[in-house]
Design a protein around this motif. Structure first.
Motif, PDB file in Angstrom:
ATOM      1  N   GLU A 350      45.842  37.401  34.733  1.00 16.99           N
ATOM      2  CA  GLU A 350      45.855  38.396  33.663  1.00 16.99           C
ATOM      3  C   GLU A 350      45.030  37.937  32.457  1.00 16.99           C
ATOM      4  O   GLU A 350      44.431  38.759  31.758  1.00 16.99           O
ATOM      5  N   TYR A 353      41.724  38.920  33.454  1.00 22.24           N
ATOM      6  CA  TYR A 353      41.619  40.377  33.608  1.00 22.24           C
ATOM      7  C   TYR A 353      41.546  41.066  32.251  1.00 22.24           C
ATOM      8  O   TYR A 353      40.791  42.025  32.071  1.00 22.24           O
ATOM      9  N   LYS A 354      42.338  40.588  31.298  1.00 19.17           N
ATOM     10  CA  LYS A 354      42.363  41.189  29.972  1.00 19.17           C
ATOM     11  C   LYS A 354      41.237  40.680  29.076  1.00 19.17           C
ATOM     12  O   LYS A 354      41.018  41.202  27.993  1.00 19.17           O
ATOM     13  N   LEU A 358      36.595  44.861  33.520  1.00 19.00           N
ATOM     14  CA  LEU A 358      35.822  44.671  34.752  1.00 19.00           C
ATOM     15  C   LEU A 358      35.099  45.943  35.164  1.00 19.00           C
ATOM     16  O   LEU A 358      33.968  45.898  35.652  1.00 19.00           O
ATOM     17  N   LEU A 404      40.083  41.656  41.914  1.00 19.54           N
ATOM     18  CA  LEU A 404      41.066  42.732  41.821  1.00 19.54           C
ATOM     19  C   LEU A 404      42.078  42.657  42.966  1.00 19.54           C
ATOM     20  O   LEU A 404      43.265  42.930  42.773  1.00 19.54           O
ATOM     21  N   ARG A 407      44.461  39.845  42.167  1.00 21.06           N
ATOM     22  CA  ARG A 407      45.384  40.207  41.088  1.00 21.06           C
ATOM     23  C   ARG A 407      46.554  41.033  41.610  1.00 21.06           C
ATOM     24  O   ARG A 407      47.716  40.718  41.338  1.00 21.06           O
TER      25      ARG A 407
END
Length: 425
Positions: A350, A353-354, A358, A404, A407
Motif C-alpha cells: 500500500e 500503491y498510494k 498507477l 496490482l 496487491r
C-alpha cells in the motif's frame, strides 16, 4: 530515407495508438469472481465430499445415544449321561432361558455421546478449513488470470504493431532504404517480445487449468473485474490486534486443534470411567433344573476389577491431553504469525500503491509512447532509442499488472490468515 520515415510514421501512429484489436482464439466465457465462487460452492468435489463427512459424523451422535442390545441365551435339555435324549424339551424335558441387559455405569454412554458430538464439530471445522484453503486458491487464480490476460492483450497489440513495422523495414531493406542492422535489431526485439508473450500465455493457461480443476469444468474463462470490485480492499476499519486475537480462537485450523484437545480431554474422562465395571441385569427361567419347577429369577452381574483397572489407557489418555494442548498453542502461534506477516505485506504494498497513481502513470506512458513515435518519424530520436522506449512500454505494462495482482492477492492472504471475510463489498 525521409520518405520512408514519413510512411513509417503513418504506420506507427495507427499501430501505437493501441486500438483494442483481437485475434481469433479459443472462445472464452466471461466470468466474474462472484460467479466463479457461486459455481465453486456447488461443484467442487472436495467440498461435497467433506459435507458428507459432516453428515456421517452427525449420524454417529445418534448411534452413541442408543442402548446396547440385550443378550438372549437358552439351554435345551439333552437328558443325562445315563439317559441321553437330544432336544428333550417336552413335558418331561428341560429348558432354560436367560436374558441379559448391559447397563453402563460412571456415565460412559453420555461421555461417548459427547465424543461423537465433538467429532462432528471437528468435521465442520475441517470443512471450514478446506473451504478457506480452496477459496484462497480460487481467488488467487482468478486475479492472476485477470491481470495476466490484461498484460497479454497489451503484449499481443505490441506484437501486432511490431510485426507491421518489421514488415515495412523488410521492404525498405530490400530497396536499400534502411540499414540492414536496424532490421536485425527490430527482428531481435520481435523475437524477445514473442518469447515474453508465450511465457505469459503459459502462465495464463496455468491459471485456467487451476480454475478448471477447482470448478470441475472444461471451459476457458475470461476474467472480468470492475473498479467497484476492488474498492473494499483496504485496512481503514481494521485493527491488527483484533485480527490477531480473533485468529487465535476462530480460525478453522485453530478450531480443529481445539476440538482435538477437547476430544483428548473427553477420552481421558471416558478412560477413567472405563475403570468402573458395568452392571449386567437380566432374568432367567428354568423349567425343571432348579429346586422348583418353572423357576424364575433376577440375574445381576459385575466384573471384579482385580487386575485390569484400565491403568495403561488412562495414563496414555492423560499424556495425549498434554500433547494436544501443545499442538493447540502451536497452531495459535502459527495463525497469529501468518496474520502479522500478511498485514505487514499489505502495508508495504500500500505504501507503494498510494505513492503514485498507477492508472494515471499508465495513461501518461501511453501518451509518451505516441510522442516517441512522432519524434522517431521526425528523426529526433534514433531507432535504438525508439526500441528502448518500446521495451519500456512492455515492461511497464507487465510490472503494473503484476503489482496490482500482488496487491489484491495480499488482501486475500489476510483473509486466509484470519479465516474471515474482511473485504466484502
Amino acid at each position: 530515407m525521409r520518405t520512408f520515415r514519413i510512411l513509417l510514421f503513418g504506420v506507427m501512429i495507427s499501430c501505437l495508438g493501441f486500438s483494442k484489436t483481437t485475434q481469433a482464439q479459443t472462445p472464452k466465457t466471461p466470468i466474474t469472481l462472484q460467479a466463479v465462487e457461486d459455481s465453486f460452492i456447488v461443484r467442487n468435489y472436495a467440498l461435497l465430499a467433506q459435507r458428507y463427512q459432516i453428515d456421517a459424523s452427525k449420524a454417529l451422535i445418534r448411534q452413541a445415544k442408543i442402548w446396547s442390545n440385550p443378550t438372549f441365551s437358552t439351554v435345551l435339555g439333552f437328558g443325562s449321561t445315563n439317559n441321553f435324549r437330544p432336544f428333550a424339551v417336552g413335558a418331561n424335558g428341560q429348558t432354560e432361558y436367560n436374558i441379559d441387559q448391559l447397563i453402563q455405569l460412571a456415565g460412559k454412554r453420555n461421555k461417548n455421546v459427547q465424543l461423537a458430538a465433538t467429532a462432528a464439530r471437528m468435521n465442520e471445522a475441517t470443512f471450514d478449513e478446506l473451504l478457506r484453503t480452496l477459496k484462497l486458491q480460487l481467488r488467487e487464480n482468478f486475479y492472476n488470470l485477470y491481470y495476466r490476460q490484461q498484460t497479454a492483450k497489451i503484449l499481443k497489440e505490441q506484437l501486432d504493431n511490431l510485426e507491421t513495422i518489421v514488415k515495412a523495414y523488410v521492404v525498405a531493406d530490400q530497396k536499400g532504404s534502411v540499414a540492414h542492422a536496424d532490421l536485425v535489431r527490430l527482428q531481435a526485439l520481435q523475437v524477445g517480445l514473442e518469447n515474453d508473450y508465450l511465457d505469459l500465455k503459459q502462465q495464463e493457461l496455468e491459471s485456467q487449468k487451476n480454475l478448471q480443476q477447482l470448478l470441475h469444468s472444461q471451459d476457458f474463462y475470461e476474467a472480468t473485474l470492475s473498479p467497484s470490485d476492488l474498492v473494499a480492499y483496504n485496512l481503514d476499519k481494521l485493527q491488527l490486534q483484533q485480527l490477531l486475537d480473533s485468529a487465535a480462537v476462530n480460525r478453522p485450523d485453530v478450531r480443529v486443534a481445539d476440538m482435538e484437545l477437547q476430544t483428548s480431554r473427553l477420552n481421558y474422562r471416558l478412560q477413567k470411567a472405563m475403570a468402573v465395571p458395568d452392571l449386567h441385569v437380566g432374568a432367567t427361567y428354568d423349567k425343571q433344573g432348579s429346586y422348583v419347577n418353572n423357576f424364575v429369577g433376577l440375574t445381576l452381574g459385575i466384573d471384579l476389577p482385580l487386575w485390569n483397572r484400565n491403568q495403561g489407557n488412562i495414563k496414555s489418555a492423560a499424556l495425549q491431553v498434554n500433547a494436544t494442548q501443545q499442538q493447540l498453542l502451536q497452531q495459535q502461534s502459527i495463525a497469529q504469525t501468518e496474520v502479522l506477516n500478511a498485514w505487514q505485506q499489505i502495508l508495504a504494498l500500500e505504501k507503494r500503491y498510494k505513492g503514485f497513481d498507477l492508472h494515471l502513470f499508465q495513461n501518461e506512458f501511453d501518451t509518451l509512447i505516441e510522442e516517441v513515435a512522432k519524434n522517431f518519424s521526425k528523426g529526433n530520436i534514433t531507432l535504438l532509442q525508439f526500441i528502448d522506449y518500446f521495451n519500456s512500454y512492455s515492461d511497464n505494462a507487465k510490472n503494473i499488472n503484476t503489482f496490482l495482482s500482488k496487491r489484491v492477492n495480499a488482501y486475500e492472504e489476510l483473509n486466509y490468515a484470519t479465516g474471515q471475510e474482511l473485504f466484502k463489498k
